[in-house]
Design an enzyme around this catalytic site. Sequence first.
Site: not given
Length: 209
Positions: A38, A107, A136
Amino acid sequence: MKDFQLYVITGEAFHKNKELVTVMEDAIKGGADFIQLRDKTSSRKEVFEKAKQLKELCQSYEVPFIVNDYIDIAMAVDADGVHVGQDDMPLAHVRKLVGDDKIIGVSTHKIEEALEAEQGGADYIGVGPIFKTNSKEDVVDPVTTSYIKEIKATISIPFVAIGGIKTHNVREVIEAGADAVCVITEVVAADDVQAAAMRMTEAINEAKA
């Protein structure tokens, strides 16, 4: 997809003095059995190079390798799959691009999103954030372990709990019904990444016993 229980996402901002591949290899040695790249800040060329290196690493350990968001890069390096969020390309279009033999993760933050992902052909879903997390940016409010219980009672595809999960609270997550957990900082930010992954793996197994 094979069974997994410790899903680790890269987080280079949390280990600036260590090489990405070294950190993720240590995570795998410690028990990580699912890896995701990511990277929201590097250039696409840089992400491609990282993906290529991590694909080789994961292949050598026979661990699934997933790329977040960048479907073209995932395909270019022959990653095992992709992970997309609620604001990304619709699942049906992702499947057309990657084909039937690639893993697609989605997600989800509420049961309606989980049902849509399952019905749309997702191979697994992310469930969270379970707890408050600073790993995040722009995350939604914690869904708590009650969402895990709801998912467990409703969804038949694999799911992984994510968001603020640490060694000290993973038992709560497992007891709520999760078979797998996803972490970033608890492993990749540790001074000893392999030992941190081992501690988390042991905590998961103890909670399941």
